[in-house]
Write a protein that holds these residues in place. Structure first.
Motif, PDB file in Angstrom:
ATOM      1  N   VAL A 159      -0.187   8.995 -10.253  1.00  0.00           N
ATOM      2  CA  VAL A 159      -1.209   8.334 -11.066  1.00  0.00           C
ATOM      3  C   VAL A 159      -1.274   9.051 -12.411  1.00  0.00           C
ATOM      4  O   VAL A 159      -1.545  10.260 -12.471  1.00  0.00           O
ATOM      5  N   ILE A 195       2.513   1.628  -3.477  1.00  0.00           N
ATOM      6  CA  ILE A 195       1.590   2.052  -4.523  1.00  0.00           C
ATOM      7  C   ILE A 195       1.119   3.485  -4.311  1.00  0.00           C
ATOM      8  O   ILE A 195       1.055   4.286  -5.256  1.00  0.00           O
ATOM      9  N   ARG A 196       0.793   3.844  -3.051  1.00  0.00           N
ATOM     10  CA  ARG A 196       0.270   5.185  -2.765  1.00  0.00           C
ATOM     11  C   ARG A 196       1.303   6.278  -3.028  1.00  0.00           C
ATOM     12  O   ARG A 196       0.948   7.445  -3.238  1.00  0.00           O
ATOM     13  N   SER A 197       2.584   5.917  -2.999  1.00  0.00           N
ATOM     14  CA  SER A 197       3.629   6.928  -3.209  1.00  0.00           C
ATOM     15  C   SER A 197       3.858   7.239  -4.692  1.00  0.00           C
ATOM     16  O   SER A 197       4.594   8.169  -5.025  1.00  0.00           O
ATOM     17  N   ARG A 198       3.213   6.514  -5.582  1.00  0.00           N
ATOM     18  CA  ARG A 198       3.456   6.692  -7.017  1.00  0.00           C
ATOM     19  C   ARG A 198       2.492   7.709  -7.628  1.00  0.00           C
ATOM     20  O   ARG A 198       1.332   7.788  -7.226  1.00  0.00           O
ATOM     21  N   LEU A 220      -8.041   1.855  -4.219  1.00  0.00           N
ATOM     22  CA  LEU A 220      -7.637   2.408  -2.934  1.00  0.00           C
ATOM     23  C   LEU A 220      -8.518   1.881  -1.805  1.00  0.00           C
ATOM     24  O   LEU A 220      -8.038   1.630  -0.692  1.00  0.00           O
ATOM     25  N   ARG A 221      -9.820   1.707  -2.085  1.00  0.00           N
ATOM     26  CA  ARG A 221     -10.701   1.119  -1.072  1.00  0.00           C
ATOM     27  C   ARG A 221     -10.307  -0.322  -0.783  1.00  0.00           C
ATOM     28  O   ARG A 221     -10.355  -0.766   0.372  1.00  0.00           O
ATOM     29  N   ARG A 246       0.827  -1.209   0.000  1.00  0.00           N
ATOM     30  CA  ARG A 246       0.000   0.000   0.000  1.00  0.00           C
ATOM     31  C   ARG A 246       0.862   1.261   0.000  1.00  0.00           C
ATOM     32  O   ARG A 246       0.603   2.206  -0.748  1.00  0.00           O
ATOM     33  N   LEU A 247       1.906   1.277   0.830  1.00  0.00           N
ATOM     34  CA  LEU A 247       2.790   2.445   0.880  1.00  0.00           C
ATOM     35  C   LEU A 247       3.507   2.643  -0.452  1.00  0.00           C
ATOM     36  O   LEU A 247       3.669   3.773  -0.926  1.00  0.00           O
ATOM     37  N   ASP A 280     -10.345   4.482  -7.624  1.00  0.00           N
ATOM     38  CA  ASP A 280     -11.019   4.644  -6.327  1.00  0.00           C
ATOM     39  C   ASP A 280     -11.295   3.280  -5.690  1.00  0.00           C
ATOM     40  O   ASP A 280     -11.105   3.098  -4.487  1.00  0.00           O
ATOM     41  N   PHE A 300      -7.282  -1.556  -0.942  1.00  0.00           N
ATOM     42  CA  PHE A 300      -6.087  -1.487  -0.103  1.00  0.00           C
ATOM     43  C   PHE A 300      -6.474  -1.310   1.360  1.00  0.00           C
ATOM     44  O   PHE A 300      -5.945  -1.984   2.241  1.00  0.00           O
ATOM     45  N   ALA A 301      -7.392  -0.372   1.615  1.00  0.00           N
ATOM     46  CA  ALA A 301      -7.802  -0.100   2.996  1.00  0.00           C
ATOM     47  C   ALA A 301      -8.439  -1.332   3.632  1.00  0.00           C
ATOM     48  O   ALA A 301      -8.154  -1.670   4.783  1.00  0.00           O
TER      49      ALA A 301
END
Length: 225
Positions: A34, A29-32, A195-196, A26-27, A192, A198-199
């Motif tokens: 889009v 992917i979220r740091s990239r 990301l949901r 998650r960390l 979207d 991932f959470a």
């Protein structure tokens, strides 16, 4: 009781390892950044990105082996054979292909490396290009096995892909999405929903770890009484 304690402890360790893996993914992917397919053309080679787009809307084909409708397909032939009592050799060859296996968006198209478009970002989600059918050679033996897998791309599906910007050999202006990290792959769906997902994965992984750890503590307490 001791066996149950060992099982609970092993479950807690495995769940904790899975939780760490989910959090790291998650960390990462979220740091990239889009990017759309149009923005991808200006990305710096070597940059890890998230790419959003859609598969081709048509023309719709029939995959030759699985007979499934698709816009693109390819086969992978795998040959595994035992070469000694403690060694095995496996070869993997991408075979016949057809149709359109690229990603589209905002008037642009991007080619994805085979390891990106066929590798899952999540265990529960289909990648952009998924295995429709597997065929075993009827002449297979325990020491010599041949398998053919056919992968297909469904029509007009939203896709999110993680990878690294790479350039085509001999053409520095032509970019494609390559695999550069263990987290890289693709999934059908929008950003979207990704990301949901991932959470949810993080929450479920933490709950599983706490459940196993609590069971191990409780069983240890009961065994000590």
């Amino acid at each position: 009781m001791k066996l149950l304690i060992v099982v609970a402890c092993l479950g807690a360790l495995l769940s904790a390892g899975g939780t760490v893996r989910v959090v790291l993914r998650r960390l990462n992917i979220r740091s990239r950044p889009v990017l759309t397919c149009a923005e991808f053309g200006g990305a710096e080679p070597g940059t890890a990105v998230m790419l959003v787009g859609r598969t081709a809307a048509g023309p719709v084909l029939t995959a030759p082996r699985s007979r499934r409708p698709c816009v693109g397909y390819h086969s992978v032939r795998i040959h595994s054979r035992v070469i000694s009592s403690n060694a095995e050799e496996t070869t993997r060859v991408v075979g016949p292909a057809g149709g359109d296996t690229t990603l589209y968006g905002d008037g642009a198209r991007v080619f994805l490396a085979e390891q990106v478009r066929t590798r899952k970002l999540f265990m529960g989600n289909l990648p952009m290009m998924f295995m429709a059918r597997q065929f075993e050679d009827p002449r297979n033996t325990a020491s010599n096995q041949r398998t053919e897998q056919e992968f297909i791309v469904p029509a007009d599906r939203a896709v999110v892909a993680a990878g690294v910007v790479a350039v085509t050999t001999g053409d520095p202006c032509e970019r494609f999405l390559d695999r550069g990290h263990w987290t890289d792959g693709s999934t059908q769906g929008g950003i979207d929903a990704l990301l949901r997902r991932f959470a949810r994965e993080v929450v479920l992984a933490v709950i599983g770890t706490l459940a196993f750890a609590g069971a191990a503590i409780q069983l240890t307490y009961l065994a000590a009484r």
